[in-house]
Design a protein around this motif. Structure first.
Motif, PDB file in Angstrom:
ATOM      1  N   SER A  16       0.853  -1.204   0.000  1.00 22.94           N
ATOM      2  CA  SER A  16       0.000   0.000   0.000  1.00 22.94           C
ATOM      3  C   SER A  16       0.882   1.246   0.000  1.00 22.94           C
ATOM      4  CB  SER A  16      -0.907  -0.001   1.227  1.00 22.94           C
ATOM      5  OG  SER A  16      -0.100   0.011   2.372  1.00 22.94           O
ATOM      6  N   ASN A  17       2.013   1.172   0.686  1.00 24.43           N
ATOM      7  CA  ASN A  17       2.930   2.339   0.679  1.00 24.43           C
ATOM      8  C   ASN A  17       3.292   2.717  -0.743  1.00 24.43           C
ATOM      9  OD1 ASN A  17       3.362   3.443   3.066  1.00 24.43           O
ATOM     10  ND2 ASN A  17       5.100   2.132   3.651  1.00 24.43           N
ATOM     11  N   ASP A  18       3.750   1.689  -1.543  1.00 24.48           N
ATOM     12  CA  ASP A  18       4.206   1.973  -2.907  1.00 24.48           C
ATOM     13  C   ASP A  18       3.066   2.534  -3.747  1.00 24.48           C
ATOM     14  OD1 ASP A  18       6.528  -0.782  -2.987  1.00 24.48           O
ATOM     15  OD2 ASP A  18       6.610   1.278  -2.218  1.00 24.48           O
ATOM     16  N   VAL A  19       1.916   1.831  -3.649  1.00 23.88           N
ATOM     17  CA  VAL A  19       0.769   2.273  -4.446  1.00 23.88           C
ATOM     18  C   VAL A  19       0.449   3.716  -4.088  1.00 23.88           C
ATOM     19  CG1 VAL A  19      -1.697   1.945  -4.800  1.00 23.88           C
ATOM     20  CG2 VAL A  19      -0.160  -0.049  -4.673  1.00 23.88           C
ATOM     21  N   PHE A  20       0.530   3.946  -2.768  1.00 26.25           N
ATOM     22  CA  PHE A  20       0.191   5.270  -2.240  1.00 26.25           C
ATOM     23  C   PHE A  20       1.022   6.341  -2.938  1.00 26.25           C
ATOM     24  CE2 PHE A  20      -2.419   6.640   1.130  1.00 26.25           C
ATOM     25  CZ  PHE A  20      -1.973   7.919   1.417  1.00 26.25           C
ATOM     26  N   ALA A  95       2.630  16.115   0.113  1.00 24.68           N
ATOM     27  CA  ALA A  95       3.429  15.660   1.268  1.00 24.68           C
ATOM     28  C   ALA A  95       2.524  15.552   2.487  1.00 24.68           C
ATOM     29  CB  ALA A  95       4.567  16.639   1.529  1.00 24.68           C
ATOM     30  N   GLY A  96       1.635  16.526   2.643  1.00 23.63           N
ATOM     31  CA  GLY A  96       0.708  16.516   3.771  1.00 23.63           C
ATOM     32  C   GLY A  96      -0.203  15.310   3.734  1.00 23.63           C
ATOM     33  N   THR A  97      -0.692  14.986   2.554  1.00 21.24           N
ATOM     34  CA  THR A  97      -1.590  13.832   2.410  1.00 21.24           C
ATOM     35  C   THR A  97      -0.846  12.533   2.710  1.00 21.24           C
ATOM     36  OG1 THR A  97      -2.827  15.034   0.767  1.00 21.24           O
ATOM     37  CG2 THR A  97      -3.119  12.649   0.790  1.00 21.24           C
ATOM     38  N   TYR A  98       0.409  12.498   2.286  1.00 22.81           N
ATOM     39  CA  TYR A  98       1.238  11.325   2.568  1.00 22.81           C
ATOM     40  C   TYR A  98       1.366  11.119   4.074  1.00 22.81           C
ATOM     41  CZ  TYR A  98       5.599   8.584   2.774  1.00 22.81           C
ATOM     42  OH  TYR A  98       6.562   7.635   3.039  1.00 22.81           O
ATOM     43  N   LEU A 102      -0.188   8.089   6.683  1.00 23.06           N
ATOM     44  CA  LEU A 102       0.592   7.223   7.576  1.00 23.06           C
ATOM     45  C   LEU A 102       0.081   7.309   9.008  1.00 23.06           C
ATOM     46  CD1 LEU A 102       4.094   7.898   6.007  1.00 23.06           C
ATOM     47  CD2 LEU A 102       2.870   5.718   6.026  1.00 23.06           C
ATOM     48  N   LEU A 103      -0.344   8.505   9.415  1.00 25.14           N
ATOM     49  CA  LEU A 103      -0.905   8.619  10.775  1.00 25.14           C
ATOM     50  C   LEU A 103      -2.141   7.733  10.896  1.00 25.14           C
ATOM     51  CD1 LEU A 103      -0.637  12.467  11.555  1.00 25.14           C
ATOM     52  CD2 LEU A 103       0.947  10.615  12.157  1.00 25.14           C
ATOM     53  N   GLN A 104      -2.941   7.721   9.833  1.00 23.20           N
ATOM     54  CA  GLN A 104      -4.130   6.852   9.827  1.00 23.20           C
ATOM     55  C   GLN A 104      -3.699   5.392   9.899  1.00 23.20           C
ATOM     56  OE1 GLN A 104      -5.580   8.409   6.159  1.00 23.20           O
ATOM     57  NE2 GLN A 104      -7.321   9.474   7.140  1.00 23.20           N
ATOM     58  N   LYS A 105      -2.671   5.057   9.102  1.00 24.80           N
ATOM     59  CA  LYS A 105      -2.201   3.673   9.036  1.00 24.80           C
ATOM     60  C   LYS A 105      -1.678   3.212  10.398  1.00 24.80           C
ATOM     61  CE  LYS A 105       1.265   0.860   6.811  1.00 24.80           C
ATOM     62  NZ  LYS A 105       2.628   0.999   6.289  1.00 24.80           N
TER      63      LYS A 105
END
Ligand SMILES: [Zn+2]
Length: 536
Positions: A16-20, A95-98, A102-105
């Motif tokens: 999911s990180n990569d796709v993200f 960058a903010g969305t990224y 991660l905080l959600q993850k």
């Protein structure tokens, strides 16, 4: 929620990180991706009073900070596709969305209750806030706040670039490194939500490069009451450690903050630290300090690529970021468990305010004996007098140039601790056995030495900001302290495990504790034990 996101939930976290990232990168050109992906972290808050974790857990937290993850965060944030992350730009937003993703993850609680993670301000700038609630019934009402700015200067402007305006300023060190370190610390702590006593608030500041706009905005619109902030920990440029000591700013913004940080460092990380006493409005700690909140800032130093396009991911010391992140994680845990909330201390002017000039155990008075000797011969096992200073005890006792001193009170002057130390610490009256040319027998010469025997051989200063520590300001050559390897500016924390709260208490310990004894010393942020032997 768009279709693609459904597929995401089925994939592994790495996939999911990569796709993200690909998704972010691909949509940067067209539209700003606003999809909301919500990962329910498998976290349960445990009741603090029963599950307060031991050192083993902080060990696990520190150990779970990985170089690979740090690298992947920096490489993405400092990639050309984010175009230097200028606040409010598409790259900055991405960058903010990224970060929010991660905080959600990691299952981090949104910092703004119903508003989620983003604190929007000035039309398009966004601070990103997440919380790990504390577990101690009392302490959890207070917060340890930890922050790093995620914006940089985009393509650069004459006002904020040191060269290469018009090219992407990737900002790998400034401050993708701090952002990555904070993300890794959050991930590590998210796996140990039962640890913190106080609550933890994490903030990724926006528009720092435009004049600390994000942290100033938050200070005027705080998401938690300011009087509940116990301390602020800032990361700005932690990507170029490279075997140098880490700069730690702010240690004088609360009494005892330096020794607290040293003890945290001692337990896990053991990184060399240079405590920098300057307090400047050059990063997001400043609005906190100006509001009377103590702070610490981690920084690995400016460099030639600062605010230039060349501040790239391939110049980052990732093992260095890891050390910084590990120290930060330890500090966060320890501040969250510390019973007392650090009290603010004005550190604007002081370098070493509150110096106690009178502090000394021994003083390097005039020479106790008054001879010079041949150093070469000494190494070969003969102590040959080469000079007798007039009007000194040696002169009065009748020692002569050419005499060979064989024994002092029955002891060889050649064996450890050596002649100088022997004389320094000898009682006032000694007897020397001397071999003199033309004399068959050894001469027994009584000598009345000048001044007091030197016991330890140090002078020290106290430090108003660190009342439980003394700072060595002078070491008498060949004294027991010198022979033990104590150095100027060493900070003494304990004598044989005993602490002290004043200069007098220290003097009492240092003059009465029987030698040998061990001192716990801080040098460059590291604690070490040094045993001081008697030279008698
Ligand atoms: Zn910065």
């Amino acid at each position: 929620m768009n279709p693609k996101s459904k597929q995401l939930q089925a994939l592994t976290s790495d996939q999911s990180n990569d796709v993200f990232r690909k998704r972010i990168a691909s949509q940067i050109k067209c539209l700003f991706l606003t999809s909301l992906i919500w990962f329910v972290g498998a976290s349960h808050f445990v009741k603090a009073e029963t599950n307060y974790p031991a050192a083993t857990t902080s060990k696990a937290v520190v150990k779970s900070i990985s170089v690979d993850e740090l690298k992947s965060h920096v490489e993405f944030l400092a990639s050309d596709s984010l175009e230097g992350r200028e606040a409010g730009s598409q790259g900055g937003q991405a960058a903010g969305t990224y970060i929010r993703g991660l905080l959600q993850k990691y299952g981090i609680k949104p910092g703004l209750a119903d508003e989620g993670y983003f604190q929007e301000f000035q039309g398009g700038f966004r601070n990103i806030i997440g919380i790990i609630p504390g577990n101690d019934p009392e302490l959890k009402k207070e917060y340890v706040v930890i922050g790093a700015h995620y914006d940089h200067v985009g393509y650069g402007k004459p006002s904020n670039s040191r060269g290469g305006v018009g090219q992407i300023h990737n900002g790998a060190d400034d401050n993708a490194s701090g952002t990555a370190a904070l993300l890794e610390v959050i991930q590590a702590l998210s796996q140990h939500k039962g640890v913190p006593g106080r609550s933890l608030m994490f903030v990724f500041w926006d528009a720092e490069e435009m004049g600390l706009l994000g942290s100033k905005h938050w200070m005027d619109h705080p998401s938690i009451p300011l009087d509940q902030v116990s301390i602020y920990l800032n990361l700005d440029m932690v990507g170029r450690l490279n075997e140098k000591p880490l700069n730690l700013f702010g240690s004088r913004s609360s009494k005892g903050l330096r020794s607290f940080a040293v003890k945290s460092n001692h337990r896990e990380t053991g990184v060399k630290i240079r405590f920098n006493n300057a307090v400047r409005p050059d990063s997001d700690h400043w609005p906190f300090y100006k509001r009377g909140i103590p702070f610490l800032m981690l920084h690995t130093g400016k460099h030639a690529d600062y605010h230039r396009p060349e501040d790239d991911a391939n110049k980052i010391d990732y093992a260095g970021i890891q050390k910084c992140a590990q120290l930060l994680a330890q500090l966060v845990l320890d501040f969250s468990l510390q019973k007392e909330k650090p009290k603010y201390r004005n550190a604007d002017r002081d370098i070493l305010d509150g110096i106690d000039q009178q502090a000394k155990v021994d003083s390097p008075d005039p020479p106790r004996l008054g001879v010079a000797w041949n150093a070469e011969k000494y190494k070969q096992g003969n102590l040959l007098v080469t000079q007798v200073l007039s009007n000194t005890p040696a002169d009065k006792a009748g020692l002569k140039v050419g005499d060979e001193i064989v024994k002092v009170d029955g002891r060889s002057p050649l064996t450890t601790p050596g002649f100088a130390a022997l004389i320094r610490s000898a009682p006032s009256k000694v007897t020397m056995q001397v071999k003199r040319k033309q004399e068959e027998k050894l001469l027994e010469i009584p000598v009345e030495l000048k001044g007091q025997p030197v016991r330890l051989g140090i002078e020290w200063k106290t430090d108003d900001s660190e009342p439980t520590v003394t700072v060595i300001s002078n070491i008498i050559k060949a004294s027991s302290a010198d022979l033990a390897g104590l150095q100027m500016n060493d900070r003494i924390y304990e004598i044989d495990g005993k602490t002290f709260g004043t200069s007098d208490e220290f003097r009492k310990l240092a003059t009465t504790m029987p030698l040998p004894f061990t001192v716990l010393v801080e040098r460059e942020g590291l604690l070490k034990e040094i045993t001081i032997q008697s030279t008698r």
